[in-house]
Design an enzyme around this catalytic site. Structure first.
Site: not given
Ligand code: KIV
Length: 262
Positions: A111, A180
């Site tokens: 991600k 988010e």
């Molecule tokens: O780093 C993380 O925990 C995140 C989530 C809040 C989506 O990116």
């Protein structure tokens, strides 16, 4: 659940995701019905005590991803690992190397935050066999530019920008996108307009799934009470009671008993 199965859930069953940073909690989550796990760069804050996610680096993310992957062995959870701050903003080669380290550590996907300046790199990662999850709205790696942990997309121009970026991420090849801290109406519109699953955190009820930080949803992060958070357990209270009970029994010499001794 693999990336394709995850995608197929859009508009069918809501997807659940929690963060996880270590092997023992991964093993615990493996025995639940939660669909997917994120080794989030929030580990810099939750596990390492930093005030932002910026200090997370590739070596840190790799180490925690390896531990989580070991804890998940034999389970069918989709494991996504965050690419940390700046690790995908230098050049294509560095980005591929960072993403490759996450995948070799056991992640099934990576991600990364934002769309602007990332689209070509996302397409290249996807073409290289690395599934990519996007992340829009409040992007914590840009916290100093955003001026704090605030809701994003509140005015028409920002609403339009984030909506457009979600479409760009889909076009670049992302298999899913995290939204988010955005207004519910924006999350609902994006969810309706793109074909990949949206995973919300502070984005209302209309996304295709939800993600929460494990320690937050278990009530282990005392004092952290943003509007979007529901705590499903009073974890800190339970843990402190157990520790105080242990301390009392040790001091009274009622632990260990003969049965607990060799
Ligand atoms: O780093 C993380 O925990 C995140 C989530 C809040 C989506 O990116």
């Amino acid at each position: 659940m693999n990336v394709l199965e995850f995608q197929k859930q859009k508009s069918k069953t809501k997807l659940s995701m929690v963060t996880c940073y270590d092997a023992w909690s991964a093993k615990l989550i493996a025995g639940t019905s939660v669909d997917s796990i994120l080794v989030g760069d929030s580990l810099a804050m939750v596990m390492h005590g930093h005030s932002t996610t910026l200090p997370a680096n590739v070596a840190m993310m790799e180490l925690h991803t390896q531990a989580v992957a070991r804890g998940l062995a034999g389970s069918n959870k989709l494991l996504v690992a965050d690419l940390p701050f700046i690790s995908y903003r230098q050049d294509l080669k560095t980005s591929v190397r960072a993403a490759g380290r996450m995948m070799k550590a056991g992640a099934h996907a990576v991600k990364l935050e934002g769309a602007k300046g990332n689209l070509e790199m996302i397409a290249h990662l996807v073409d290289s066999g690395i599934p990519v999850m996007g992340h829009l709205g409040l992007t914590p790696q840009s916290i100093h530019q955003l001026g704090g942990f605030k809701v994003q997309g509140n005015n028409p121009a920002e609403f339009e920008r984030i909506h457009h970026e979600a479409e760009q991420l889909e076009k670049a090849g992302c298999f899913s996108v995290v939204l988010e801290c955005v207004p519910s109406a924006l999350a609902a519109k994006i969810t309706q307009d793109i074909k990949i699953p949206t995973i919300g955190i502070g984005a209302g009820p209309d996304t295709d799934g939800q993600v929460l930080v494990l320690q937050d949803m278990l009530g282990l992060n005392e004092g952290f009470k943003p509007k979007f958070l529901r705590t499903f357990m009073s974890g800190a209270e339970l843990m402190k009671k157990a520790l105080n009970d242990y301390d009392t029994e040790v001091k009274k010499a009622t632990f260990p008993t003969a049965k607990e001794s060799y």
